[in-house]
Each structure stands twice: as C-alpha cells, then as structure tokens.
Design a protein around this motif. Sequence first.
Motif, PDB file in Angstrom:
ATOM      1  N   ARG A   1      -9.779  -1.072  -4.811  1.00  0.00           N
ATOM      2  CA  ARG A   1      -8.416  -1.081  -4.265  1.00  0.00           C
ATOM      3  C   ARG A   1      -7.955   0.317  -3.844  1.00  0.00           C
ATOM      4  O   ARG A   1      -7.192   0.455  -2.897  1.00  0.00           O
ATOM      5  CB  ARG A   1      -7.435  -1.638  -5.298  1.00  0.00           C
ATOM      6  CG  ARG A   1      -7.733  -3.063  -5.725  1.00  0.00           C
ATOM      7  CD  ARG A   1      -6.617  -3.601  -6.622  1.00  0.00           C
ATOM      8  NE  ARG A   1      -6.498  -2.861  -7.871  1.00  0.00           N
ATOM      9  CZ  ARG A   1      -5.361  -2.233  -8.249  1.00  0.00           C
ATOM     10  NH1 ARG A   1      -4.292  -2.276  -7.490  1.00  0.00           N
ATOM     11  NH2 ARG A   1      -5.326  -1.586  -9.407  1.00  0.00           N
ATOM     12  N   PHE A   2      -8.395   1.329  -4.555  1.00  0.00           N
ATOM     13  CA  PHE A   2      -7.994   2.714  -4.272  1.00  0.00           C
ATOM     14  C   PHE A   2      -9.159   3.458  -3.630  1.00  0.00           C
ATOM     15  O   PHE A   2     -10.334   3.210  -3.958  1.00  0.00           O
ATOM     16  CB  PHE A   2      -7.603   3.446  -5.555  1.00  0.00           C
ATOM     17  CG  PHE A   2      -6.325   2.989  -6.182  1.00  0.00           C
ATOM     18  CD1 PHE A   2      -5.678   1.816  -5.799  1.00  0.00           C
ATOM     19  CD2 PHE A   2      -5.745   3.753  -7.202  1.00  0.00           C
ATOM     20  CE1 PHE A   2      -4.499   1.405  -6.400  1.00  0.00           C
ATOM     21  CE2 PHE A   2      -4.562   3.355  -7.803  1.00  0.00           C
ATOM     22  CZ  PHE A   2      -3.949   2.171  -7.404  1.00  0.00           C
TER      23      PHE A   2
ATOM     24  N   SER B   1       0.834  -1.212   0.000  1.00  0.00           N
ATOM     25  CA  SER B   1       0.000   0.000   0.000  1.00  0.00           C
ATOM     26  C   SER B   1       0.862   1.253   0.000  1.00  0.00           C
ATOM     27  O   SER B   1       1.999   1.242   0.481  1.00  0.00           O
ATOM     28  CB  SER B   1      -0.890   0.023   1.255  1.00  0.00           C
ATOM     29  OG  SER B   1      -1.777  -1.069   1.279  1.00  0.00           O
TER      30      SER B   1
ATOM     31  N   ARG C   1       0.055   5.795   0.196  1.00  0.00           N
ATOM     32  CA  ARG C   1      -0.908   6.893   0.208  1.00  0.00           C
ATOM     33  C   ARG C   1      -0.278   8.123  -0.432  1.00  0.00           C
ATOM     34  O   ARG C   1       0.756   8.613   0.035  1.00  0.00           O
ATOM     35  CB  ARG C   1      -1.386   7.243   1.618  1.00  0.00           C
ATOM     36  CG  ARG C   1      -2.533   8.253   1.584  1.00  0.00           C
ATOM     37  CD  ARG C   1      -3.088   8.565   2.956  1.00  0.00           C
ATOM     38  NE  ARG C   1      -2.254   9.482   3.706  1.00  0.00           N
ATOM     39  CZ  ARG C   1      -2.667  10.199   4.743  1.00  0.00           C
ATOM     40  NH1 ARG C   1      -3.933  10.086   5.157  1.00  0.00           N
ATOM     41  NH2 ARG C   1      -1.846  11.002   5.387  1.00  0.00           N
TER      42      ARG C   1
ATOM     43  N   GLN D   1      -5.470   6.736  -1.330  1.00  0.00           N
ATOM     44  CA  GLN D   1      -5.007   5.540  -0.632  1.00  0.00           C
ATOM     45  C   GLN D   1      -5.036   4.383  -1.617  1.00  0.00           C
ATOM     46  O   GLN D   1      -6.098   4.064  -2.168  1.00  0.00           O
ATOM     47  CB  GLN D   1      -5.905   5.238   0.568  1.00  0.00           C
ATOM     48  CG  GLN D   1      -5.531   3.973   1.320  1.00  0.00           C
ATOM     49  CD  GLN D   1      -4.187   4.069   1.999  1.00  0.00           C
ATOM     50  OE1 GLN D   1      -3.862   5.086   2.615  1.00  0.00           O
ATOM     51  NE2 GLN D   1      -3.389   3.017   1.888  1.00  0.00           N
ATOM     52  N   MET D   2      -3.889   3.769  -1.823  1.00  0.00           N
ATOM     53  CA  MET D   2      -3.764   2.693  -2.800  1.00  0.00           C
ATOM     54  C   MET D   2      -3.395   1.404  -2.087  1.00  0.00           C
ATOM     55  O   MET D   2      -2.323   1.314  -1.486  1.00  0.00           O
ATOM     56  CB  MET D   2      -2.695   3.054  -3.841  1.00  0.00           C
ATOM     57  CG  MET D   2      -2.932   4.407  -4.496  1.00  0.00           C
ATOM     58  SD  MET D   2      -1.749   4.782  -5.806  1.00  0.00           S
ATOM     59  CE  MET D   2      -0.231   4.877  -4.874  1.00  0.00           C
ATOM     60  N   ASN D   3      -4.293   0.429  -2.121  1.00  0.00           N
ATOM     61  CA  ASN D   3      -4.070  -0.861  -1.480  1.00  0.00           C
ATOM     62  C   ASN D   3      -3.981  -1.968  -2.518  1.00  0.00           C
ATOM     63  O   ASN D   3      -4.420  -1.799  -3.663  1.00  0.00           O
ATOM     64  CB  ASN D   3      -5.214  -1.160  -0.506  1.00  0.00           C
ATOM     65  CG  ASN D   3      -5.294  -0.159   0.624  1.00  0.00           C
ATOM     66  OD1 ASN D   3      -4.296   0.405   1.058  1.00  0.00           O
ATOM     67  ND2 ASN D   3      -6.503   0.073   1.120  1.00  0.00           N
ATOM     68  N   ASN D   4      -3.432  -3.103  -2.103  1.00  0.00           N
ATOM     69  CA  ASN D   4      -3.301  -4.260  -3.000  1.00  0.00           C
ATOM     70  C   ASN D   4      -2.710  -3.836  -4.345  1.00  0.00           C
ATOM     71  O   ASN D   4      -3.245  -4.160  -5.409  1.00  0.00           O
ATOM     72  CB  ASN D   4      -4.667  -4.919  -3.199  1.00  0.00           C
ATOM     73  CG  ASN D   4      -4.563  -6.252  -3.903  1.00  0.00           C
ATOM     74  OD1 ASN D   4      -3.500  -6.882  -3.916  1.00  0.00           O
ATOM     75  ND2 ASN D   4      -5.659  -6.680  -4.516  1.00  0.00           N
ATOM     76  N   LEU D   5      -1.591  -3.133  -4.273  1.00  0.00           N
ATOM     77  CA  LEU D   5      -0.981  -2.606  -5.490  1.00  0.00           C
ATOM     78  C   LEU D   5      -0.475  -3.732  -6.389  1.00  0.00           C
ATOM     79  O   LEU D   5      -0.014  -4.782  -5.916  1.00  0.00           O
ATOM     80  CB  LEU D   5       0.152  -1.658  -5.139  1.00  0.00           C
ATOM     81  CG  LEU D   5      -0.323  -0.272  -4.690  1.00  0.00           C
ATOM     82  CD1 LEU D   5       0.772   0.473  -3.932  1.00  0.00           C
ATOM     83  CD2 LEU D   5      -0.768   0.545  -5.894  1.00  0.00           C
TER      84      LEU D   5
END
Length: 129
Positions: A65-66, A17, A19, A80-84
């Motif tokens: 995801r975002f 992740s 941000r 916020q960026m998750n599981n990139l």
Amino acid sequence: QLEFAASGGGLVQPGGSLRLSCTASNFGTYTVGWFRQAPGREHEGVSCISSDTDDTYYADSVKGRFTISRDNAKATVYLQMNNLKPEDTGAYFCARRWNYPSSKCPIGTDFERRWFDSWGQGAQVTVSS
C-alpha cells in the motif's frame, strides 16, 4: 543542528491516498526511515530507503500500500500512501539511520527508533469517514 521534517499530512477517507515528504537542512546522503505514532502507542517503523535507493524496507502492515522513494537532487524522501485505513492514523516522522551495523535498512525487529536520529517535526495523518 540536523533535523528531518515531515510534511504533507491531512485528513483522508478510508481508501484514499496521501503523499508525505521528508526534508532536512543538510540532507546529505543518509538512509532515511519513516515512523508513525498513534495516540497512546509506541512508535512503529513504517518504511526505510537507503541513500542510493538500492535498498528499501516496509513493515508488513503497509506492504503493498505504501511506496517510499527519494529525490536526492531535491533533498526529499517521499512516502506515497495508498488505500489508507483508519489504523494508519497517527503522527508520521522521518529520521536518518545512524550507527546501524550495516549499510542497509534495519529490518523486522531491528527497525526501531534507537537506530535513527535527527528527529524533527512530524506530519499528522488522520484516516476517517
């Protein structure tokens, strides 16, 4: 001169992740969009948030995801960026929506650079193991 600057990029492993933050010297109450550009590719619209946070939009490639948010008191828009994923790699930019014939975020094929201006410094995101 108004410019929106992105920060918070970095190198992260797949599944990780980050941000990103977007600020401007005269933040105002603009609708703000995030775009990204991978090497050799055109800019891609990622997400958008209206000035009152009532309207948000996500490209299909990042939906789920975002998360986009904003704190007008801090004059900042966040991504916020998750599981990139490796395909999220690129330079990320933010900009204000300008001259769009609606109070909401552009969506779908309308979510493109021509409806945004005041581009500034981008933030590099690299997703790699």
